[in-house]
Design a protein around this motif. Sequence first.
Motif, PDB file in Angstrom:
ATOM      1  N   ILE A  80       0.888  -1.299  -0.017  1.00 15.25           N
ATOM      2  CA  ILE A  80      -0.058   0.130  -0.173  1.00 15.25           C
ATOM      3  C   ILE A  80       0.947   1.289  -0.133  1.00 15.25           C
ATOM      4  O   ILE A  80       1.587   1.531   0.847  1.00 15.25           O
ATOM      5  N   GLU A  81       0.841   2.052  -1.084  1.00 15.71           N
ATOM      6  CA  GLU A  81       1.980   3.114  -1.511  1.00 15.71           C
ATOM      7  C   GLU A  81       1.631   4.277  -0.509  1.00 15.71           C
ATOM      8  O   GLU A  81       2.406   5.051  -0.509  1.00 15.71           O
ATOM      9  N   HIS A  82       0.631   4.467   0.243  1.00 13.01           N
ATOM     10  CA  HIS A  82       0.284   5.643   1.055  1.00 13.01           C
ATOM     11  C   HIS A  82       0.238   4.995   2.574  1.00 13.01           C
ATOM     12  O   HIS A  82      -0.980   5.101   3.056  1.00 13.01           O
ATOM     13  N   PRO A  83       1.370   4.977   3.193  1.00 14.02           N
ATOM     14  CA  PRO A  83       1.079   4.522   4.507  1.00 14.02           C
ATOM     15  C   PRO A  83       0.796   5.724   5.459  1.00 14.02           C
ATOM     16  O   PRO A  83       1.114   6.846   5.247  1.00 14.02           O
ATOM     17  N   ALA A  84       0.430   5.319   6.575  1.00 10.21           N
ATOM     18  CA  ALA A  84      -0.049   6.479   7.594  1.00 10.21           C
ATOM     19  C   ALA A  84       1.214   7.062   7.956  1.00 10.21           C
ATOM     20  O   ALA A  84       2.388   6.464   8.214  1.00 10.21           O
ATOM     21  N   LEU A  85       1.046   8.445   8.351  1.00 13.14           N
ATOM     22  CA  LEU A  85       2.167   9.152   9.146  1.00 13.14           C
ATOM     23  C   LEU A  85       1.910   9.682  10.424  1.00 13.14           C
ATOM     24  O   LEU A  85       0.732   9.910  10.712  1.00 13.14           O
ATOM     25  N   ASP A  86       2.726   9.511  11.336  1.00 13.06           N
ATOM     26  CA  ASP A  86       2.454  10.102  12.771  1.00 13.06           C
ATOM     27  C   ASP A  86       3.749  10.712  13.245  1.00 13.06           C
ATOM     28  O   ASP A  86       4.994  10.285  13.406  1.00 13.06           O
ATOM     29  N   PRO A  87       3.715  12.174  13.588  1.00 12.92           N
ATOM     30  CA  PRO A  87       4.787  12.839  13.644  1.00 12.92           C
ATOM     31  C   PRO A  87       5.345  12.478  15.216  1.00 12.92           C
ATOM     32  O   PRO A  87       6.625  12.759  15.481  1.00 12.92           O
ATOM     33  N   ASP A  88       4.764  11.555  15.931  1.00 18.40           N
ATOM     34  CA  ASP A  88       5.322  11.206  17.235  1.00 18.40           C
ATOM     35  C   ASP A  88       6.332  10.148  16.898  1.00 18.40           C
ATOM     36  O   ASP A  88       6.453   9.461  15.717  1.00 18.40           O
ATOM     37  N   VAL A  89       7.058   9.734  17.813  1.00 16.53           N
ATOM     38  CA  VAL A  89       8.198   9.053  17.595  1.00 16.53           C
ATOM     39  C   VAL A  89       8.112   7.739  18.685  1.00 16.53           C
ATOM     40  O   VAL A  89       7.389   7.741  19.429  1.00 16.53           O
ATOM     41  N   PHE A 109      -9.289 -10.970   2.024  1.00 13.67           N
ATOM     42  CA  PHE A 109      -8.079 -10.048   2.192  1.00 13.67           C
ATOM     43  C   PHE A 109      -7.681  -9.929   3.837  1.00 13.67           C
ATOM     44  O   PHE A 109      -8.513 -10.317   4.592  1.00 13.67           O
ATOM     45  N   THR A 110      -6.257  -9.881   3.908  1.00 15.42           N
ATOM     46  CA  THR A 110      -5.687  -9.312   5.046  1.00 15.42           C
ATOM     47  C   THR A 110      -4.873  -8.303   4.958  1.00 15.42           C
ATOM     48  O   THR A 110      -4.079  -7.988   3.908  1.00 15.42           O
ATOM     49  N   LEU A 111      -4.189  -8.095   6.298  1.00 18.03           N
ATOM     50  CA  LEU A 111      -3.074  -7.138   6.051  1.00 18.03           C
ATOM     51  C   LEU A 111      -1.694  -7.562   6.904  1.00 18.03           C
ATOM     52  O   LEU A 111      -1.809  -8.428   7.771  1.00 18.03           O
ATOM     53  N   ASP A 112      -0.580  -7.237   6.523  1.00 19.18           N
ATOM     54  CA  ASP A 112       0.495  -7.510   7.116  1.00 19.18           C
ATOM     55  C   ASP A 112       1.545  -6.394   6.882  1.00 19.18           C
ATOM     56  O   ASP A 112       1.464  -5.497   6.231  1.00 19.18           O
ATOM     57  N   VAL A 113       2.568  -6.149   8.211  1.00 23.89           N
ATOM     58  CA  VAL A 113       3.357  -4.847   8.109  1.00 23.89           C
ATOM     59  C   VAL A 113       4.794  -5.230   8.188  1.00 23.89           C
ATOM     60  O   VAL A 113       5.200  -6.185   8.642  1.00 23.89           O
ATOM     61  N   ASN A 158      15.355   1.703   8.441  1.00 26.48           N
ATOM     62  CA  ASN A 158      14.912   2.805   8.980  1.00 26.48           C
ATOM     63  C   ASN A 158      13.809   2.908  10.092  1.00 26.48           C
ATOM     64  O   ASN A 158      13.518   4.058  10.548  1.00 26.48           O
ATOM     65  N   GLY A 159      13.280   1.896  10.351  1.00 26.62           N
ATOM     66  CA  GLY A 159      12.366   1.887  11.128  1.00 26.62           C
ATOM     67  C   GLY A 159      10.934   2.235  10.669  1.00 26.62           C
ATOM     68  O   GLY A 159       9.856   2.146  11.359  1.00 26.62           O
ATOM     69  N   GLU A 160      10.788   2.315   9.354  1.00 31.79           N
ATOM     70  CA  GLU A 160       9.350   2.609   8.555  1.00 31.79           C
ATOM     71  C   GLU A 160       8.874   1.523   8.447  1.00 31.79           C
ATOM     72  O   GLU A 160       9.186   0.372   7.885  1.00 31.79           O
ATOM     73  N   ARG A 161       7.444   1.580   8.692  1.00 27.71           N
ATOM     74  CA  ARG A 161       6.437   0.531   8.622  1.00 27.71           C
ATOM     75  C   ARG A 161       5.553   0.681   7.534  1.00 27.71           C
ATOM     76  O   ARG A 161       4.879   1.673   7.325  1.00 27.71           O
ATOM     77  N   THR A 162       5.598  -0.518   6.613  1.00 19.67           N
ATOM     78  CA  THR A 162       4.686  -0.313   5.287  1.00 19.67           C
ATOM     79  C   THR A 162       3.749  -1.615   5.459  1.00 19.67           C
ATOM     80  O   THR A 162       4.320  -2.578   5.575  1.00 19.67           O
ATOM     81  N   PRO A 163       2.278  -1.307   5.163  1.00 19.04           N
ATOM     82  CA  PRO A 163       1.370  -2.170   5.130  1.00 19.04           C
ATOM     83  C   PRO A 163       1.319  -2.879   3.646  1.00 19.04           C
ATOM     84  O   PRO A 163       1.674  -2.193   2.728  1.00 19.04           O
ATOM     85  N   TYR A 164       1.028  -4.120   3.743  1.00 17.37           N
ATOM     86  CA  TYR A 164       0.981  -4.798   2.607  1.00 17.37           C
ATOM     87  C   TYR A 164      -0.457  -5.862   2.597  1.00 17.37           C
ATOM     88  O   TYR A 164      -0.804  -6.219   3.650  1.00 17.37           O
ATOM     89  N   LEU A 165      -1.182  -5.642   1.316  1.00 20.54           N
ATOM     90  CA  LEU A 165      -2.522  -6.322   1.511  1.00 20.54           C
ATOM     91  C   LEU A 165      -2.064  -7.753   0.836  1.00 20.54           C
ATOM     92  O   LEU A 165      -1.441  -8.044  -0.264  1.00 20.54           O
ATOM     93  N   ILE A 166      -2.902  -8.867   1.501  1.00 19.25           N
ATOM     94  CA  ILE A 166      -2.521 -10.077   1.146  1.00 19.25           C
ATOM     95  C   ILE A 166      -3.758 -10.658   0.769  1.00 19.25           C
ATOM     96  O   ILE A 166      -4.869 -10.553   1.370  1.00 19.25           O
ATOM     97  N   VAL A 167      -3.588 -11.406  -0.530  1.00 19.89           N
ATOM     98  CA  VAL A 167      -4.891 -12.071  -0.903  1.00 19.89           C
ATOM     99  C   VAL A 167      -5.074 -13.454  -0.288  1.00 19.89           C
ATOM    100  O   VAL A 167      -4.193 -14.302  -0.441  1.00 19.89           O
ATOM    101  N   MET A 168      -6.246 -13.648   0.320  1.00 20.73           N
ATOM    102  CA  MET A 168      -6.526 -14.927   1.030  1.00 20.73           C
ATOM    103  C   MET A 168      -7.494 -15.938   0.416  1.00 20.73           C
ATOM    104  O   MET A 168      -7.676 -17.003   0.915  1.00 20.73           O
ATOM    105  N   GLY A 169      -8.204 -15.414  -0.853  1.00 22.19           N
ATOM    106  CA  GLY A 169      -8.971 -16.218  -1.386  1.00 22.19           C
ATOM    107  C   GLY A 169      -8.821 -16.135  -2.878  1.00 22.19           C
ATOM    108  O   GLY A 169      -8.472 -15.157  -3.422  1.00 22.19           O
TER     109      GLY A 169
END
Length: 896
Positions: free
Chosen positions: A175-184, A201-205, A210-221
């Motif tokens: 998912i090319e637009h991950p969420a941003l959080d100014p907190d650390v 569908f399900t999600l994986d991270v 650099n510690g950046e977390r990117t969500p991935y969409l996984i096809v389950m069916g």
Amino acid sequence: HLVLFLLFVGPFNCFASYSRASELFYSLNEGLPAGVLIGSLAHDLRLPVHTGAPQPPFSFNLVSHGLGGQYVHLDNRSGELHTSAVEIDREALCLESNEATIFGGAADVSSSLSSLSSDSCLLLLDVLVLPQEYFRLVKVKIAIRDVNDNAPRFPVPHIHLSVPENAPVNTRLAIEHPALDPDVGTNGVQTYRLQDNYGVFTLDVEENENGERTPYLIVMGALDRETREEYVTVIVAEDGGTPPLVGSATLTIGISDINDNCPQFTDSQLNVTLLGNTSLGSHVISVHAEDMDLGSNAHITYSYSQKVPQASRDLFHLDESTGAITLSSKVDGDTPRLHRLIILGNGPGCIPAVITVLVTIIKVMMRPPEVVPRFIANEAEGVVYLKELEPINTPIAFFTIRDPDEKYKVNCYLDGDGPFRLSPYKPYNNEYLLETTKPLDYETQQLYEISVIAWNSQGFHVKKIIKIQVLDDNDNSPVFSQQLIELSIEENNVPNAFLTKLQATDADSGERGQVSYFLGPDAPSYFALDKTTGVLTVSTQLDREEKEKYRYTVKAVDSGFPPRESIATVTITVLDKNDNSPRFINKDFSFFVPENFPGFGEIGVISVTDADAGQNGWVALSVLNGSDIFVIDTGKGVLRAKVSLDREQQSSYILWIEAVDGGDPALSSTAKITILLLDINDNPPLVLFPQSNMSYLLVLPSTLPGSPITEVYAVDKDTGMNAVIAYSIIGRRGPRPESFRIDPKTGNITLEESLMQNDYGLYRLLVKVSDHGYPEPLHSTVMVNLFVNDTVSNESYIESLLRKEPDISIEEKQPQISIEPTHRKMESPSCMPTLVALSIISLGSIALVTGMGIYICLRKGKKHHRADENLEVQIPLNGRINLHMLEKKPVEISNI
């Protein structure tokens, strides 16, 4: 840091044992209210505490109130550091400062934070500790701790993702637009989840280096676009705070098509009957196949099977794109009455679908109706030409409808779309008028195709196709793509600089739609607009300080007749460049300050301006010389002295002040500051002669009245009226003490009366030396000792008299002190009686007395001249007074 260190440590290098830098470290959470105690500098620096004694008057001062200084409040006396009313927002200050390390006490106020890592944020301050014997330059570091005050936020509200319908299970798509959080740290984004996964569908991270977390969409069916082509759900991002905060966005998952379906006909066979007198080009029937796929995967072409005879192919034309079958040859007596047309529906990579069309031709002996047109509008080769904007009910043509066999009744109607009407034209029979029902618009539609159809009671019909071409008229004005064109350009641009290219369109055709561009009458002459291309340029350099905003109109004019035009507004903002140095209101400033002015008191305000804007116009002031004594407030331009000034040590100071702006590169200018110290009466007169109360002079009895005896000489270190000295005798002792007089201006002591035999002895005169100071004059006293005798026979006797306590009564009446020189005429009380007596004795005695009077007057004039010359005595105050360098006036009395 080195500049600040030298600026404030240099003046105190004599206190080496206390002049040391210290460093304190504190930490606090962001977002705290005002008044929260950060730390006590006095306690943490372990400054001395004197039990049972007054505490030293410590002073704690931020070196300069930069941006960092607004977030804290420092108690100047106790040294307690509190939060200020300006709330600290760690994300705004640290994450948006590009991790620049800037001191809160520095002159550059662009930022005052240091982002040392992703989790650390420091506020750096410089604090000056006074007085001088406890001087320190303290580096205060305040770590701003992050709190979970920001929820995750997706950069876009809607996220679109495409998945092919044949995607296998466990397919991963980022998912090319991950969420941003100014907190650390843990306060940042930790997990993602789907609000509805639809069971497929399900999600994986995944976390990168650099510690950046990117969500991935996984096809389950399994997916099938033909069953469902889109899934809409909500993706939720959650941080690790307590309690956790969440953010969400709409996630649309589109299922892309693959070619997994082939064309299909709904029927296997179609039957159609065709009259033998059917006109060429008439529509027979249409076949249609369907493919569940999309786009090119669903593209279908139609063709005859090889089993279809050539005769049938020649008689019936099959459109390979639409599947429409039309009559392409004339039916005659030899034409077969039954035709079997086998048609294939062809799809990419598919076995063709098959449909059979049976066409039965019925032989007809009667003739079809006739349609005879008579055109009113301009017509050429079957095309009628009408201008747009023609009025309603504009006639186009008359149509005469008749039956060649004259057996049947013929009806007529109009087929096709458009603003046209076909109606019977009375009182005639079988006459019809074709006319418009509303004005035509070339920009909406240029060509219409309508049909006039006639049929009789036996079902025979004939069609007359009419094409109507709409002619363009200049009925549209040019339209700008923007009515308000907002531009910006940096000042000092190159000549003929490009600004923009204007765009205007005209819906009319040909020359009517050709647009030319012109500047409005309110446009300055140095702007140019290309008539053909619409390119807007400026021919000269623009100066923001001269004019920052330009607003004028431009016109777009078409080439129609009469021409039509439209107007747009152009606004140009001239952006600032650092092309102006700071400018002082005056090149030379002069300030008059009374001496003993208290330390850090306001001497004066240095006014400086910078014609630039923003950071380019920010000005910082500094003292180039004399910084050990003087300091200037950068924000207000207030010049102050760190210590009290003494005019007697130095009467004036010349400083150079530098003003530096915040541009890159920075520009600067200097100004000369002259500080003149005004004198106050803080020095009493200093008696230089006589040098001791124990010295004395021998006065001979033969001394003539009016003769100078000695003088009292004093100086005053002050100036002006504070240094004007007056002399007076405030106490006398002796046989006849009124015999001596002192000049109030010069301090010269003269004999008033002749001395007799019984006047011999020691005279003691107490002289008061007073200045004219304001508000209270200052004075000194000195004892003048005069011994009247022919000679000094016993010095020890005189010295014993001097050592005794003088029994002198102070005169209550003070002598009048005059600033202006006065000339007092001295008269000897024994002069006139002597002259009278001698004139009686003999004429010779008169001559002798006259000569003595002339001699005395000459001496008096000489004495008064001396008085005028010595009205005011000024002694240089730089250095010690050398008594041997003073000019002493000759005295005819010997100094015992």
